[in-house]
Design an enzyme around this catalytic site. Structure first.
Site, PDB file in Angstrom:
ATOM      1  N   GLU A 166      -8.947 -13.416  -1.881  1.00 19.19           N
ATOM      2  CA  GLU A 166      -8.496 -14.046  -1.013  1.00 19.19           C
ATOM      3  C   GLU A 166      -8.950 -15.166  -0.225  1.00 19.19           C
ATOM      4  OE1 GLU A 166      -6.385 -10.938   2.020  1.00 19.19           O
ATOM      5  OE2 GLU A 166      -7.678 -12.103   3.625  1.00 19.19           O
ATOM      6  N   ASP A 185       2.376   2.200   3.018  1.00 21.30           N
ATOM      7  CA  ASP A 185       3.451   0.701   3.789  1.00 21.30           C
ATOM      8  C   ASP A 185       4.244   1.245   3.696  1.00 21.30           C
ATOM      9  OD1 ASP A 185       1.182  -0.099   4.875  1.00 21.30           O
ATOM     10  OD2 ASP A 185       1.305  -1.647   2.281  1.00 21.30           O
ATOM     11  N   ASP A 243     -10.988 -11.855  10.592  1.00 22.30           N
ATOM     12  CA  ASP A 243     -10.152 -12.148   9.354  1.00 22.30           C
ATOM     13  C   ASP A 243      -8.673 -12.505   9.822  1.00 22.30           C
ATOM     14  OD1 ASP A 243      -8.562 -11.785   6.789  1.00 22.30           O
ATOM     15  OD2 ASP A 243      -9.058  -9.354   6.959  1.00 22.30           O
ATOM     16  N   HIS A 296       1.079  -1.611  -0.426  1.00 13.47           N
ATOM     17  CA  HIS A 296       0.188  -0.082   0.168  1.00 13.47           C
ATOM     18  C   HIS A 296       1.370   1.136   0.256  1.00 13.47           C
ATOM     19  CE1 HIS A 296      -2.342  -3.171   2.371  1.00 13.47           C
ATOM     20  NE2 HIS A 296      -3.169  -2.181   2.304  1.00 13.47           N
TER      21      HIS A 296
HETATM   22  C1  XLS Z   1      -7.787  -6.258   4.118  1.00 10.02           C
HETATM   23  C2  XLS Z   1      -6.657  -6.857   2.534  1.00 10.02           C
HETATM   24  C3  XLS Z   1      -6.539  -5.385   2.811  1.00 10.02           C
HETATM   25  C4  XLS Z   1      -6.169  -5.355   1.109  1.00 10.02           C
HETATM   26  C5  XLS Z   1      -5.505  -5.012   0.357  1.00 10.02           C
HETATM   27  O1  XLS Z   1      -8.674  -7.108   4.839  1.00 10.02           O
HETATM   28  O2  XLS Z   1      -6.652  -8.049   3.419  1.00 10.02           O
HETATM   29  O3  XLS Z   1      -5.204  -6.386   3.450  1.00 10.02           O
HETATM   30  O4  XLS Z   1      -5.304  -7.047   0.289  1.00 10.02           O
HETATM   31  O5  XLS Z   1      -5.620  -3.608   0.594  1.00 10.02           O
HETATM   32 CA    CA Z   2      -7.525 -10.458   5.345  1.00 14.36          CA
HETATM   33 CA    CA Z   3      -5.561  -9.358   0.781  1.00 14.51          CA
END
Ligand code: XLS
Ligand code: CA
Ligand code: CA
Length: 437
Positions: free
Chosen positions: A269, A105, A308, A102
């Site tokens: 994801e 980051d 999460d 990001h």
């Molecule tokens: C959060 C997300 C984030 C994205 C990128 O849950 O996984 O990290 O991958 O903004």
């Molecule tokens: Ca996540």
């Molecule tokens: Ca992610």
């Protein structure tokens, strides 16, 4: 300000399944050819900047537990540079080809428009040098439109158009930086593009604003000549109660609504799939069926809670099913396996960062070998093909012929006196077969 934080850790190499070396790969043999490509080409592993180099080990009940040398100054330009150096040192020792970030980051902390541009510009110039020196490439870049308090009510979906404009400023810079650094993809994860309560939310307006924002991003991509892929990362909730990019199917509907289905794909994801009550492989198969499969954020949740947790993947059994769907989908083009995963809060040492990644990489690598063995064996795919064989026959083709109407098909069923018989789906036999791999 350099740091030797990782100096005690050797470069991780392949030693095979029998090795006792804890800093070695047992399954990831990057040059090994599997189904016509090397493992490195299939898997395209990436390290993420945020969990691995920015997260201090904090949770909602307590502060950070990690003592990273760069953490105390990471908000300053010097500290941010030390963090970038440390990250490349880590990725080089792990010997993976990609990384992801990001904007916030990699950059020092900025509170105004001028510093935002300056700090990020310095960061990108430094990353360009680090990439050139190491050969490590950018899998994707993204802009963080969810941490700063000004984004509490969303970025593109914020009720205040000034926040939309701030978001546009950040995304333009991050997209242009991704282009300059040769990034293979640009990701948008709408963490706060959703709502807490409909009592204060105009959903129609928010969706239209989100569609407008995405259209602007796509238009700008073409304007600057960026040829990488634009990806949306679905997630059903957290931090908002309801997130608009709920899952892959929802994202596809959204893309269709705003005419962007040929421009944007998805970054799936694992943990977000399970939060949406899907399996990881369901999301991959859905994206593949809809023609929008892009990239993967590899991690896992915990089956005893609904958070999460972003843990490193460690189940070969689960990953085999996901990897099988990726191979069936034709594999990655621009995408790869990004470890959007964090070590646990008690795993405070430099070595723990390596153990997390080594385990995740070996789990995915072994899964790829299993998927390849399943495909080479051919029995599962042959069963599946046979199950649908009628659709390649005369009746199946007639149903799909243009001009055939519902009444034609109904008449045909009557004229032929059709009496279709149930056939076993053989699920248990297929699952037994799968388990042998
Ligand atoms: C959060 C997300 C984030 C994205 C990128 O849950 O996984 O990290 O991958 O903004
Ligand atoms: Ca996540
Ligand atoms: Ca992610």
């Amino acid at each position: 300000m350099a740091t030797d934080y990782f100096a005690d850790i050797p470069t991780i190499t392949y030693r095979g399944p029998e090795t006792d070396d804890e800093f070695a790969y047992r399954w990831y043999d990057k040059d090994r050819v599997v189904l016509g490509k090397t493992m490195a080409e299939h898997l395209r592993f990436a390290v993420c900047m945020w969990h691995t180099f920015c997260w201090p080990g904090s949770d909602v009940f307590g502060p950070g537990t990690f003592q990273r040398p760069w953490a105390a100054h990471a908000h300053t330009p010097e500290g941010a540079a030390m963090k970038r150096d440390a990250a490349f040192d880590f990725i080089r020792r792990l010997d993976v080809p990609f990384y992801c970030w990001h904007d916030v980051d990699v950059s020092a902390h900025a509170t105004n428009v001028a510093d935002c541009g300056r700090f990020f510009g310095e960061a990108v110039a430094h990353l360009e040098q680090l990439q050139a020196d190491s050969g490590i490439a950018l899998l994707w870049g993204t802009a963080n439109l969810f941490s700063d308090p000004r984004y509490a009510a969303g970025g593109a979906t914020n009720p205040d158009p000034e926040v939309f404009a701030w978001g546009a400023m950040q995304v333009r810079a991050a997209l242009e930086a991704t282009h300059r650094l040769g990034g293979a993809n640009y990701v948008l994860w709408g963490g706060r593009e959703g709502y807490e309560t409909l009592v204060n939310t105009d959903m129609k307006r928010e969706l239209d604003n989100l569609g407008r924002f995405l259209a602007l991003v796509v238009e700008h991509k073409h304007k600057i000549g960026y040829t990488g892929a634009i990806l949306i990362e679905p997630k059903p909730f957290e931090p908002t109660k309801h997130q608009y990019d709920f899952d892959t199917a929802t994202v596809y509907g959204f893309l269709k609504r705003y005419g962007l289905e040929d421009e944007v794909r998805v970054n799936i994801e694992a943990n977000h799939a399970t939060l949406a009550s899907h399996t990881f492989e369901h999301e991959i198969a859905t994206a593949s069926a809809l023609g929008i499969f892009g990239s993967i954020d590899a991690n896992r949740g915990d089956y005893q809670n609904g958070w999460d947790t972003d843990q490193f993947p460690n189940s070969v059994e689960e990953l085999t099913r996901a990897t099988l769907e990726i191979v069936r989908a034709g594999g990655f083009t621009t995408g790869g396996f990004n470890f959007d995963a964090k070590v646990r809060r008690q795993s405070i040492d430099a070595a723990d960062l390596f153990h997390g990644h080594i385990g995740g990489i070996d789990t995915v690598a072994k899964s790829l070998l299993n998927a390849a063995a399943i495909i080479e064996d051919g029995r599962i795919d042959a069963f599946r093909a046979q199950r649908y064989a009628g659709w390649d026959g005369e009746l199946g083709r007639t149903i799909h012929t243009e001009g055939t109407g519902l009444a034609d098909i109904a008449d045909l069923a009557i004229a032929r006196n059709l009496d279709p018989q149930p056939r076993s789906g053989r699920q248990e036999w297929l699952e037994n077969l799968l388990n042998r791999f």
